[in-house]
Structure formats: structure tokens, C-alpha cells
Design a protein around this motif. Structure first.
Motif, PDB file in Angstrom:
ATOM      1  N   LYS A 124       0.851  -1.180   0.000  1.00 21.36           N
ATOM      2  CA  LYS A 124       0.000   0.000   0.000  1.00 21.36           C
ATOM      3  C   LYS A 124       0.894   1.240   0.000  1.00 21.36           C
ATOM      4  O   LYS A 124       0.577   2.271  -0.602  1.00 21.36           O
ATOM      5  CB  LYS A 124      -0.884  -0.017   1.248  1.00 21.36           C
ATOM      6  N   LEU A 166       9.548   0.396   3.636  1.00 22.98           N
ATOM      7  CA  LEU A 166       8.676   0.583   4.799  1.00 22.98           C
ATOM      8  C   LEU A 166       9.484   0.514   6.095  1.00 22.98           C
ATOM      9  O   LEU A 166       9.192   1.221   7.056  1.00 22.98           O
ATOM     10  CB  LEU A 166       7.560  -0.474   4.819  1.00 22.98           C
ATOM     11  N   GLN A 181       5.972  13.070  -4.103  1.00 22.05           N
ATOM     12  CA  GLN A 181       5.437  11.712  -3.945  1.00 22.05           C
ATOM     13  C   GLN A 181       6.187  10.983  -2.836  1.00 22.05           C
ATOM     14  O   GLN A 181       7.393  11.149  -2.685  1.00 22.05           O
ATOM     15  CB  GLN A 181       5.573  10.929  -5.249  1.00 22.05           C
ATOM     16  N   ILE A 182       5.463  10.182  -2.034  1.00 21.06           N
ATOM     17  CA  ILE A 182       6.145   9.361  -1.039  1.00 21.06           C
ATOM     18  C   ILE A 182       6.038   7.870  -1.361  1.00 21.06           C
ATOM     19  O   ILE A 182       6.697   7.055  -0.748  1.00 21.06           O
ATOM     20  CB  ILE A 182       5.628   9.642   0.391  1.00 21.06           C
ATOM     21  N   LEU A 225       1.432   3.143  10.812  1.00 17.75           N
ATOM     22  CA  LEU A 225       1.279   1.908  10.049  1.00 17.75           C
ATOM     23  C   LEU A 225       2.600   1.186   9.833  1.00 17.75           C
ATOM     24  O   LEU A 225       2.697  -0.026   9.998  1.00 17.75           O
ATOM     25  CB  LEU A 225       0.668   2.233   8.689  1.00 17.75           C
ATOM     26  N   THR A 238      11.084   3.809   6.523  1.00 19.63           N
ATOM     27  CA  THR A 238      10.023   4.753   6.886  1.00 19.63           C
ATOM     28  C   THR A 238       9.662   4.664   8.359  1.00 19.63           C
ATOM     29  O   THR A 238       9.416   5.679   9.016  1.00 19.63           O
ATOM     30  CB  THR A 238       8.766   4.486   6.035  1.00 19.63           C
ATOM     31  N   TRP A 290       1.266   7.056   8.062  1.00 22.07           N
ATOM     32  CA  TRP A 290       2.291   6.046   7.775  1.00 22.07           C
ATOM     33  C   TRP A 290       3.258   5.842   8.914  1.00 22.07           C
ATOM     34  O   TRP A 290       3.870   4.797   9.027  1.00 22.07           O
ATOM     35  CB  TRP A 290       3.014   6.375   6.473  1.00 22.07           C
ATOM     36  N   GLY A 311      -5.289   5.027   7.217  1.00 27.96           N
ATOM     37  CA  GLY A 311      -4.460   4.595   6.105  1.00 27.96           C
ATOM     38  C   GLY A 311      -3.381   5.570   5.686  1.00 27.96           C
ATOM     39  O   GLY A 311      -2.422   5.197   5.021  1.00 27.96           O
ATOM     40  N   SER A 312      -3.498   6.854   6.077  1.00 27.15           N
ATOM     41  CA  SER A 312      -2.459   7.791   5.656  1.00 27.15           C
ATOM     42  C   SER A 312      -1.485   8.128   6.789  1.00 27.15           C
ATOM     43  O   SER A 312      -0.551   8.876   6.586  1.00 27.15           O
ATOM     44  CB  SER A 312      -3.096   9.070   5.103  1.00 27.15           C
ATOM     45  N   ILE A 352       8.175  11.807   6.963  1.00 26.09           N
ATOM     46  CA  ILE A 352       7.457  10.778   6.211  1.00 26.09           C
ATOM     47  C   ILE A 352       6.410  11.430   5.316  1.00 26.09           C
ATOM     48  O   ILE A 352       6.230  11.046   4.164  1.00 26.09           O
ATOM     49  CB  ILE A 352       6.765   9.774   7.167  1.00 26.09           C
ATOM     50  N   ARG A 353       5.746  12.477   5.856  1.00 25.17           N
ATOM     51  CA  ARG A 353       4.685  13.108   5.080  1.00 25.17           C
ATOM     52  C   ARG A 353       5.232  13.990   3.962  1.00 25.17           C
ATOM     53  O   ARG A 353       4.591  14.176   2.946  1.00 25.17           O
ATOM     54  CB  ARG A 353       3.803  13.944   6.002  1.00 25.17           C
ATOM     55  N   ARG A 354       6.452  14.523   4.193  1.00 20.61           N
ATOM     56  CA  ARG A 354       6.978  15.494   3.232  1.00 20.61           C
ATOM     57  C   ARG A 354       7.763  14.880   2.090  1.00 20.61           C
ATOM     58  O   ARG A 354       7.824  15.431   0.996  1.00 20.61           O
ATOM     59  CB  ARG A 354       7.889  16.490   3.966  1.00 20.61           C
ATOM     60  N   SER A 355       8.420  13.749   2.351  1.00 19.86           N
ATOM     61  CA  SER A 355       9.288  13.219   1.303  1.00 19.86           C
ATOM     62  C   SER A 355       9.332  11.704   1.355  1.00 19.86           C
ATOM     63  O   SER A 355       9.003  11.090   2.373  1.00 19.86           O
ATOM     64  CB  SER A 355      10.712  13.773   1.481  1.00 19.86           C
ATOM     65  N   GLY A 356       9.757  11.104   0.238  1.00 15.62           N
ATOM     66  CA  GLY A 356       9.844   9.648   0.154  1.00 15.62           C
ATOM     67  C   GLY A 356      10.975   9.111   1.012  1.00 15.62           C
ATOM     68  O   GLY A 356      11.900   9.836   1.373  1.00 15.62           O
ATOM     69  N   TRP A 357      10.906   7.815   1.313  1.00 18.05           N
ATOM     70  CA  TRP A 357      11.900   7.208   2.205  1.00 18.05           C
ATOM     71  C   TRP A 357      13.289   7.230   1.613  1.00 18.05           C
ATOM     72  O   TRP A 357      14.282   7.191   2.330  1.00 18.05           O
ATOM     73  CB  TRP A 357      11.508   5.782   2.575  1.00 18.05           C
ATOM     74  N   TRP A 358      13.364   7.286   0.259  1.00 17.73           N
ATOM     75  CA  TRP A 358      14.682   7.277  -0.383  1.00 17.73           C
ATOM     76  C   TRP A 358      15.489   8.524  -0.069  1.00 17.73           C
ATOM     77  O   TRP A 358      16.713   8.476  -0.128  1.00 17.73           O
ATOM     78  CB  TRP A 358      14.531   7.098  -1.895  1.00 17.73           C
ATOM     79  N   THR A 359      14.823   9.610   0.321  1.00 20.18           N
ATOM     80  CA  THR A 359      15.595  10.810   0.680  1.00 20.18           C
ATOM     81  C   THR A 359      16.399  10.569   1.955  1.00 20.18           C
ATOM     82  O   THR A 359      17.421  11.202   2.181  1.00 20.18           O
ATOM     83  CB  THR A 359      14.681  12.028   0.908  1.00 20.18           C
TER      84      THR A 359
END
Lengths: 329, 307
Positions: free
Chosen positions: A155, B55, A169-170, B274, B58, B271, B268-269, B66-73
Motif C-alpha cells: 500500500k 517501509l 510523492q512518497i 502503520l 520509513t 504512515w 491509512g495515511s 514521512i509526510r513530506r518526502s519519500g523514504w529514499w531521501t
């Protein structure tokens, strides 16, 4: 009595757990002691001591409920009046149930085929390479993760952020799309493609199983067969197509059918990722919704029986293929 | 996963392995030296690892990040915290520490009880001669095809009538029952492999069935028990359907899986919750699996698979 039914603190729960195991051990010990004591007991009494508790549990917990469900599928939502085949007619005629049936078909065709294909190719590619152990462990690992956990993991891969300046995008997949210059997608919301994105998760979980079984089968191909083919100038893809695949055919059948049966009954993934909304529901999920959310027991029972009926031909095919394989030997 | 089909994949005999490895090492080298083949293998390996890794990373990142950028950052700008785990484990709304206990309390008896019962039954089917033995064994074997969904509604009303609804007992009982057909089949296969002469010898010495079972067979069956034990542990710990059906409304009983699935639906949001919650539920099976993988694979190949 209350002590045995309601445990609220950690200590209490653990005490109850220990009690349950001890109770079980004591009962079993008493039964075995009883059948072992008299010197010349007939065999069947000993057998009753060994198998009796199991048979009792199976009769009460599996056989009786299954028969009761079959009966219930011919009754209305609370079981008060007989409705004949109405529940089955509903399942096969109403629009939203047809979506459910179509999705189930999609799952049960795609998951076994893709899983087996991927597992086979991967098992073949890493077979006897230096990294074999690590490479297999990586693909095998999702088997330890619950379908709920896998649902959450994916998800997050599919997570969507609106395409606005300043919003990043995250979710990994949408990030890849954006990098390639496409617009981000709501992967789980848009039917019918959302079902495919759920199916991916199941394939991801099951591939490890396929790979393990097929890898063992590949290793068991006799050396002289491989050697003879090589002397005849067979190599690479041809070896895979004409030697490897035919040699492990029985294992392939077993993997395809096993994965198909598992897939039919999957409900965790759908429930975790979409809750069956947005036209993604499958029979196993719809069963839960009807039986325990809508409290339509008749319809729920009909869906459960349908699940049972769908499993039977797959198993029949499996048994037939195994028989054929044994005759060939 | 509940019904089953036999998996007849042959396992390579150990004593032949050495020479084969040498002979085929050359072939393997040729295979992976083709760049296309290596790329395919690499892509598959990456696809199977990166989602989990994402994940996991994250779950250690601060909520805002987590809300601002993807985990790869976080790979280039690492900022990690244990706050998410703290919140998930001990926070008022989630309290996963209690749920972890629930999962554990559910799992142990649901592994011990069916294995013990199945061992006894498998012994009887394998080594005690009694009328109707083969018929009964086939009947138990055939029960593997019954999907658990078929049993849930009547079973729930049985539990309600017995006054057990919403307690641990319903889950222990259900998991034990559902596990029996496969467990008996698997353990029976292992038991049949033990040479009959061994049991005959014990019988000559005057040992009864109970003594033979405990003193001769059990020690020899340890690997088989471990194999099925790992299997059943993973199955029960990771189960959602049984727990949701029988304990869905009882907060003192629900295991981790039920709460994680619920969180995915309602929050669900969030993260940060979760991701950490998912890993709290994943960590124990992962450890068990990695340390006992040998047995698990053996069980998978030897007998069958839960479906």
C-alpha cells in the motif's frame, strides 16, 4: 468461571495460556494412562485413546460446521425460512457479485501462472551460482510476512500524492512515474486496473514457495540427462525449454495447483488494502462481508460453499496429474 | 492458508551433492555470465526486497519527514527516530505491546496442542492396527480440502452457545482443529519413514504403544516436529480471518494482525503508525523463520503445503 474467560492483564493472559496447555496435557495424559494400564487391552481401545480426541474435534469443528453451512446456504439471511437456490442465483446474477466472480477468476488465473513462471525462471537463473543462498533467501523472505503486513508494505509502494507543485510523492511507484515524466496514479482506486495491483502482492508473497519447490526439482534432474543434452549441443534457452521444464513437470503442476487453491481463499490482502471497495472484492472477502458485516448468513454460506466447489476441480486435476506422473515412472 | 495438496518435489540425495556441484558449477557460470540473465535475476531480487526495505526505513523516520518526502531521501539525508515505535507500542490509541502479548498467548497453545494431538493420531494411523484404520486416515486426509470459510458461521454459533465467544479458547480451539488434517498427514509421512524393525524390537522388549510412542518415536521425530511447528507458528501468528471472526470485537483478545488491518483501513495515511505497527507484527515471525528456515523448507518439500 469468569477467570477462565476474561483475561485483561498480561500476567492473567499468560497464566491462562499456561493453564490451557497444562489442562490439555493433563487430559491427554489421563487418556493415555487409562488405555495403557490394563495389560491385555485390545488394539482398538488403544487406538481410540490415540485418535479419539482428534476425531472428536474434527467431527465437531470441521465436519458438522461444513454440513451446517451447506444447509444454511439454502436458507434466508437469518436461517428462518427455506429459499432453495435463491442465494446462489443472487451470487450469479447480481451485478456487483459478477464483479466479484470476475475478480476471483482473474486472481486464480494470473497468480498461479505468474508466480510459477517467475519462481521457475529465478530458480533456474540462480541455481548453483555463487549467490544462490542469498538470492533465494531474498525472494523467500515474504513467506514469513503476514498477508496483512505485505498489504501494508505494498500500500505504501502505491501511495499517491496529488500532482501539485511543492508536493512530493512518497510512494515508490508514483515517484518512478514522476521521474519518467508521467502523472502520478491512484493505483488502488481506479477499477479495473486496481485488481492487478492487488494481485501483484499475492504473487510477491507466493513466489518464494514456487521457487523453493521448483529449485529442489531442478536440482534433482539426473546429471546424465543434462550431460547428454549438452553433448548434443543443447545450451542456454534450449536447455531450459527442452530439458529443464519437461523434467520438472510434476513439480510444476503441484506448484500451480497449490498456489491456485491458496489464492482462491485469500481475503487478507483485499481486506487490508482496499476493504473490497472500488470493485476489488473477491469471493473470500465477500464471504466475510456478507456473513459477518451484513449478517446475511444464507448468502455468506452460499459464497463459502462456492469457494469449496471451486477448490475441488483444482485438487482433482492435481491428483490426476500425480497419478499420471507415477504411471510414467 | 488451510487446505492442502501433496507436494511431491524430489529432494536431491545428499551424498551425491559434492560431485554434482563441481560438475555443474561450470554450467552455472556460463548461465549467469550472460548479461540478460544476470539482469533479470537482479531485477527480481530488487523487486522482492525494496518494498520491505522502504517501509522499514520509513518506520524509523520522523512523522513530518514521512509526510513530506519519500523514504529514499533518508538515504542521502539520514534522520532517524524511535518515536514511531514508542507511540505504536505504548501510545493510548494503539498499544501494540498488549497486542503483541495477545498474539503470543494465541500462538503458543495453537501450536502445541494440534502438534501433540496430530502426533498421537499419526502414530495410531501408522503403527497401531485397528479396524477401519485406512478408511479413517483417508477421511482425515480428505478433510484438508475444506476451506475454513465453510466452517466459520456454524462454529461461531457453537461458541456462542457454549458461552466461550470472545475468549482465547475459541481461537485456540479453532486453530487446533483447522491444523489437524495437514499435521496428521505430514507427521504420518515422517513416521512411516521410521524402520518397522525398530518398533518391533521395542515391542519384543515388552513396551506398550504409549511407551514406544514416547521413548522410541518422539526423539526420532524432532526435525519433523520442528518443521511443522515453524509452519503452524507462522500460520497462526499471521492469521487474520480466524482472529477477526472469533475475536474481532474483543480488545483483550485480538492479535496484531487484526489491529494492523484495522489501522490500514481507518488511518491509512498515518504512515508513521502503520509502518512501525506493521514491523512490530512482522519481527517475530521473521526471526523464527530465519533461524529455523532449514526445517521450514524441509517441511515444505517433504509433505505438503497449507493453502
Amino acid at each position: 468461571m469468569q477467570w477462565f474467560l476474561e483475561a485483561t492483564t498480561t500476567g492473567h493472559k499468560i497464566a491462562l495460556m499456561v493453564f490451557a496447555i497444562l489442562l490439555f496435557a493433563a487430559v491427554m495424559a489421563a487418556i493415555l494412562f487409562a488405555v495403557d494400564r490394563p495389560k491385555r487391552v485390545p488394539n482398538w481401545i488403544v487406538a481410540v485413546g490415540f485418535v479419539g480426541p482428534t476425531l472428536l474435534l474434527l467431527a465437531v469443528g470441521l465436519v458438522y460446521p461444513a454440513l451446517e453451512t451447506v444447509r444454511g446456504s439454502f436458507y434466508n439471511r437469518d436461517g428462518s425460512s427455506f429459499v432453495g437456490l435463491d442465494n446462489y442465483v443472487t451470487v450469479f446474477s447480481e451485478d456487483n457479485f459478477q464483479t466479484v466472480l470476475f475478480n476471483t477468476l482473474l486472481w486464480v488465473v494470473l497468480v498461479p501462472l505468474v508466480t510459477t513462471g517467475l519462481g521457475l525462471v529465478y530458480a533456474y537463473l540462480v541455481d548453483r551460482t555463487r549467490f544462490e543462498k542469498l538470492a533465494k533467501a531474498l525472494v523467500f523472505l515474504p513467506m514469513a510476512i503476514s498477508m496483512v503486513g505485505a498489504g501494508v508494505i505494498w500500500k505504501f509502494v502505491y501511495e499517491y500524492r496529488p500532482d501539485q507543485p511543492g508536493v512530493r510523492q512518497i510512494g515508490l511507484l508514483n515517484q518512478v512515474l514522476v521521474l519518467l515524466g508521467f502523472e502520478p496514479q491512484q493505483f488502488l482506486l481506479n477499477a479495473p486496473s486496481n485488481s492487478f495491483y492487488l494481485i501483484v502482492v499475492m504473487i510477491w508473497i507466493q513466489a518464494g514457495f514456487a521457487m523453493t519447490v521448483l529449485s529442489a526439482a531442478i536440482k534433482a534432474i539426473p546429471d546424465d540427462v543434462v550431460e547428454a543434452a549438452r553433448l548434443d549441443g543443447v545450451g542456454g534457452l534450449q536447455m531450459f525449454r527442452y530439458v529443464t521444464v519437461p523434467s520438472i513437470r510434476p513439480a510444476l503442476v503441484v506448484v500451480v495447483t497449490t498456489v491456485a487453491i491458496t489464492t482462491l481463499k485469500v481475503f487478507d490482502i483485499v481486506r487490508t488494502m482496499t476493504g473490497g471497495q472500488f470493485s476489488t472484492s473477491v469471493v473470500a472477502n465477500e464471504f466475510y462481508v456478507q456473513a459477518f458485516r451484513q449478517f446475511n448468513f444464507g448468502l455468506g454460506a452460499a459464497l463459502a460453499v462456492l469457494l469449496f466447489l471451486l477448490v475441488i476441480p483444482i485438487i482433482a486435476y492435481n491428483v490426476r496429474q500425480l497419478r499420471l506422473a507415477e504411471e510414467l515412472r | 492458508m488451510t487446505t492442502t495438496t501433496p507436494v511431491m518435489a524430489p529432494v536431491p540425495p545428499d551424498e551425491r551433492r559434492l560431485t554434482r556441484t563441481e560438475r555443474r558449477a561450470v554450467a552455472a557460470k556460463n548461465k549467469l555470465s550472460s548479461p540478460a540473465a544476470s539482469i533479470i535475476a537482479l531485477v527480481i531480487a530488487a523487486l522482492w526486497t525494496v518494498p520491505t526495505l522502504g517501509l522499514l526505513i520509513t518506520s524509523f523516520r520522523p512523522e513530518l519527514d514521512i509526510r513530506r518526502s519519500g523514504w529514499w531521501t533518508a538515504l542521502s539525508d539520514p534522520q532517524f527516530t524511535l518515536d514511531n515505535y514508542n507511540e505504536v507500542l505504548y501510545g493510548g490509541a494503539t498499544n501494540f505491546a498488549t497486542l503483541f502479548v495477545n498474539s503470543l498467548v494465541i500462538t503458543l497453545p495453537a501450536v502445541v496442542i494440534p502438534i501433540s494431538l496430530a502426533l498421537l493420531a499419526a502414530y495410531a494411523f501408522a503403527w497401531i492396527k485397528f479396524p477401519g484404520r485406512n478408511l479413517l486416515f483417508v477421511a482425515v486426509f480428505a478433510l484438508q480440502v475444506v476451506p475454513i470459510q465453510v466452517t466459520l458461521i456454524p462454529l461461531l454459533s457453537l461458541y456462542v452457545d457454549a458461552g466461550l465467544a470472545g475468549s482465547f479458547w475459541t481461537i485456540w480451539l479453532s486453530h487446533s482443529i483447522f491444523a489437524l488434517p495437514l499435521a496428521i498427514f505430514l507427521l504420518h509421512n515422517f513416521m512411516k519413514e521410521i524402520p518397522a524393525s525398530l518398533i518391533e524390537a521395542a515391542r519384543m522388549d515388552g513396551a506398550g504403544h504409549v511407551k514406544i510412542f514416547f521413548q522410541v518415536l518422539l526423539p526420532l521425530l524432532t526435525p519433523a516436529i520442528a518443521a511443522f511447528g515453524v509452519f503452524q507458528f507462522l500460520w497462526v501468528w499471521n492469521d487474520l480471518l480466524v482472529a477477526l471472526t472469533f475475536a474481532g470485537g474483543a480488545p483483550d483478545v485480538v492479535p496484531l494482525t487484526v489491529r494492523v488491518a484495522e489501522l490500514a483501513g481507518t488511518r491509512g495515511s498515518d504512515w508513521y503508525l502503520l509502518a512501525a505497527g506493521a514491523f512490530v507484527s512482522i519481527v517475530l515471525p521473521l526471526v523464527v523463520f530465519l533461524s529455523l528456515q532449514r526445517y521450514f523448507v524441509r517441511g515444505l518439500l517433504a509433505g505438503s503445503v497449507k493453502g
